[in-house]
Scaffold this motif. Structure first.
Motif, mmCIF file in Angstrom:
data_model
loop_
_atom_site.group_PDB
_atom_site.id
_atom_site.type_symbol
_atom_site.label_atom_id
_atom_site.label_comp_id
_atom_site.label_asym_id
_atom_site.label_seq_id
_atom_site.Cartn_x
_atom_site.Cartn_y
_atom_site.Cartn_z
ATOM 1 N N GLY A 77 -3.767 -10.913 -24.621
ATOM 2 C CA GLY A 77 -4.373 -11.270 -25.894
ATOM 3 C C GLY A 77 -5.875 -11.130 -25.851
ATOM 4 N N GLY A 78 -6.504 -11.262 -27.028
ATOM 5 C CA GLY A 78 -7.945 -11.156 -27.131
ATOM 6 C C GLY A 78 -8.360 -10.109 -28.137
ATOM 7 N N PRO A 79 -9.659 -10.022 -28.423
ATOM 8 C CA PRO A 79 -10.151 -9.028 -29.381
ATOM 9 C C PRO A 79 -10.076 -7.625 -28.796
ATOM 10 C CG PRO A 79 -11.980 -10.213 -28.383
ATOM 11 C CD PRO A 79 -10.737 -10.900 -27.914
ATOM 12 N N VAL A 80 -9.718 -6.655 -29.647
ATOM 13 C CA VAL A 80 -9.557 -5.268 -29.212
ATOM 14 C C VAL A 80 -10.243 -4.350 -30.221
ATOM 15 C CG1 VAL A 80 -7.937 -3.430 -28.612
ATOM 16 C CG2 VAL A 80 -7.309 -5.832 -28.187
ATOM 17 N N LEU A 81 -11.119 -3.482 -29.724
ATOM 18 C CA LEU A 81 -11.783 -2.490 -30.565
ATOM 19 C C LEU A 81 -11.061 -1.162 -30.399
ATOM 20 C CD1 LEU A 81 -14.235 -1.653 -32.365
ATOM 21 C CD2 LEU A 81 -15.410 -1.043 -30.223
ATOM 22 N N LEU A 82 -10.638 -0.552 -31.514
ATOM 23 C CA LEU A 82 -9.936 0.730 -31.479
ATOM 24 C C LEU A 82 -10.859 1.856 -31.939
ATOM 25 C CD1 LEU A 82 -6.479 -0.300 -33.026
ATOM 26 C CD2 LEU A 82 -7.127 -0.208 -30.600
ATOM 27 N N PHE A 83 -10.791 3.010 -31.256
ATOM 28 C CA PHE A 83 -11.636 4.152 -31.619
ATOM 29 C C PHE A 83 -10.923 5.443 -31.236
ATOM 30 C CE2 PHE A 83 -12.717 2.767 -27.376
ATOM 31 C CZ PHE A 83 -12.792 3.942 -26.638
ATOM 32 N N TRP A 84 -11.228 6.500 -31.975
ATOM 33 C CA TRP A 84 -10.669 7.818 -31.682
ATOM 34 C C TRP A 84 -11.365 8.432 -30.482
ATOM 35 C CZ3 TRP A 84 -6.454 8.219 -34.340
ATOM 36 C CH2 TRP A 84 -6.371 7.871 -35.687
ATOM 37 N N LYS A 85 -10.650 9.268 -29.747
ATOM 38 C CA LYS A 85 -11.266 10.072 -28.699
ATOM 39 C C LYS A 85 -10.354 11.256 -28.402
ATOM 40 C CE LYS A 85 -9.409 7.609 -24.648
ATOM 41 N NZ LYS A 85 -9.775 7.020 -23.360
ATOM 42 N N VAL B 205 -6.249 7.240 -28.910
ATOM 43 C CA VAL B 205 -7.038 6.095 -29.351
ATOM 44 C C VAL B 205 -7.402 5.284 -28.123
ATOM 45 C CG1 VAL B 205 -6.896 3.855 -30.526
ATOM 46 C CG2 VAL B 205 -6.229 5.929 -31.723
ATOM 47 N N GLY B 206 -8.640 4.874 -28.038
ATOM 48 C CA GLY B 206 -9.071 3.972 -26.981
ATOM 49 C C GLY B 206 -8.987 2.542 -27.488
ATOM 50 N N ALA B 207 -8.378 1.654 -26.679
ATOM 51 C CA ALA B 207 -8.308 0.229 -27.008
ATOM 52 C C ALA B 207 -9.210 -0.501 -26.022
ATOM 53 C CB ALA B 207 -6.868 -0.272 -26.907
ATOM 54 N N SER B 208 -10.343 -0.988 -26.514
ATOM 55 C CA SER B 208 -11.365 -1.569 -25.653
ATOM 56 C C SER B 208 -11.354 -3.093 -25.731
ATOM 57 C CB SER B 208 -12.746 -1.036 -26.055
ATOM 58 O OG SER B 208 -13.764 -1.643 -25.286
ATOM 59 N N MET B 209 -11.210 -3.727 -24.563
ATOM 60 C CA MET B 209 -11.324 -5.182 -24.454
ATOM 61 C C MET B 209 -12.764 -5.527 -24.084
ATOM 62 S SD MET B 209 -8.156 -6.337 -24.942
ATOM 63 C CE MET B 209 -8.021 -7.952 -24.159
ATOM 64 N N PRO B 210 -13.290 -6.665 -24.510
ATOM 65 C CA PRO B 210 -14.694 -6.986 -24.255
ATOM 66 C C PRO B 210 -14.975 -7.242 -22.784
ATOM 67 C CG PRO B 210 -13.567 -8.865 -25.219
ATOM 68 C CD PRO B 210 -12.604 -7.721 -25.286
#
Length: 300
Positions: free
Chosen positions: A248-256, A273-278
């Motif tokens: 769990g936690g916040p996830v930032l999604l971005f194309w690559k 898609v990249g799923a980035s955790m802080p």
């Protein structure tokens, strides 16, 4: 005893957005029972997604203007990237890698990997005042003169590196070491994973070094788009994060775009898609943001 510490004044972002398609690669057989179980687990987790970066699906096609394979010929490297007419001598080879030297330059190139290293054998002169915008323009002019077209240019960052000396435990004031221009590769605004060029100027503004990873792209065979909706991508991101041990936690999604070398020696791009955790900062350490790759190809 004197030691030196080097740091950058400005850090590059670890992730940035990018995107494109022209066919589907064969997928592995799907274990439906396992997939349903992962989906049920994912729905029960506490992931919160920032999907702003994938709100607009990529629609562009591959640009017609691309870095040519001939850019890695010796003449183009010496004239376009190094910018010299000095004669070079081959000093070593290893596979497709060639090491060359002239009177004032060292040149290492690997056309298969699309990598080049240029090193000046002449030290920088005394420090003079430099305009960052001018250094950036000069770096771009060098790369474009070598053959990188504007259609492949992504984010650009101009930074300074500083060096500190330590003498018997006493740390001196930081002094300017170099000027660096980071140029990241992107197609239709979507970053290509791992492809970039770093052009370095000395404190006098003179060209000192270039480190390039920019292999030529194939004209066909790319997977540049996706048919998945944002909700479907978020679900796949949940499953991918669960498989990586996240809960769990916040996830930032971005194309690559993920590059892959094919039998012709050229490279093809696959949209992901990249799923980035802080990042996590503890008492004595900092963990970088964790990025998990998310497959966005259609299910057969």
């Amino acid at each position: 005893m004197k030691t030196h510490f080097l740091r950058l004044l400005t850090a590059l972002p670890l992730t940035a957005a990018l995107g494109c398609d022209s066919g589907a690669l064969p997928a592995a057989p799907v274990d439906n029972a396992a997939q349903l179980e992962r989906a049920a687990q994912a729905l029960a987790t506490g992931f919160t997604f920032d999907s702003t970066g994938i709100a607009t699906p990529p629609t562009g096609s591959l640009p017609t203007d691309l870095l040519p394979r001939t850019a890695f010929d010796d003449a183009m490297l010496q004239r376009g990237l190094v910018g010299t007419t000095e004669p070079f001598t081959v000093t070593g080879t290893l596979g497709t890698r060639r090491d060359q030297e002239s009177q004032t330059w060292k040149l290492e190139s690997n056309p298969s990997a699309g990598r080049v290293l240029v090193l000046s054998k002449t030290a920088s002169g005394p420090e003079t005042t430099q305009e960052p915008a001018v250094l950036q323009r000069n770096a771009l002019a060098r790369l474009q003169g070598w053959g990188i077209p504007a259609s492949e240019l992504g984010p650009i960052r101009q930074v300074q590196s500083f060096i500190k000396s330590e003498d018997n435990g006493v740390v001196g004031a930081p002094t300017l070491h170099r000027h660096k221009t980071f140029v990241l590769r992107a197609i239709n605004g979507i970053r290509v994973e791992g492809h970039r060029a770093v052009v370095t100027h000395g404190v006098d503004g003179g060209f000192q070094r270039a480190l390039v990873s920019w292999p030529p792209l194939a004209r066909a065979g790319h997977l540049l788009h996706t048919r998945l909706t944002t909700a479907e991508i978020e679900q796949r991101a949940r499953e991918a994060l669960l498989l990586e041990g996240e809960s769990g936690g916040p996830v930032l999604l971005f194309w690559k775009y993920e590059p892959t070398q094919v039998s012709t020696g050229e490279w093809v791009l696959t949209l992901q898609v990249g799923a980035s955790m802080p990042s996590l900062t503890g008492a004595d350490s900092t963990e970088e943001p964790r990025v998990v790759d998310v497959d966005v190809s259609p299910v057969p």
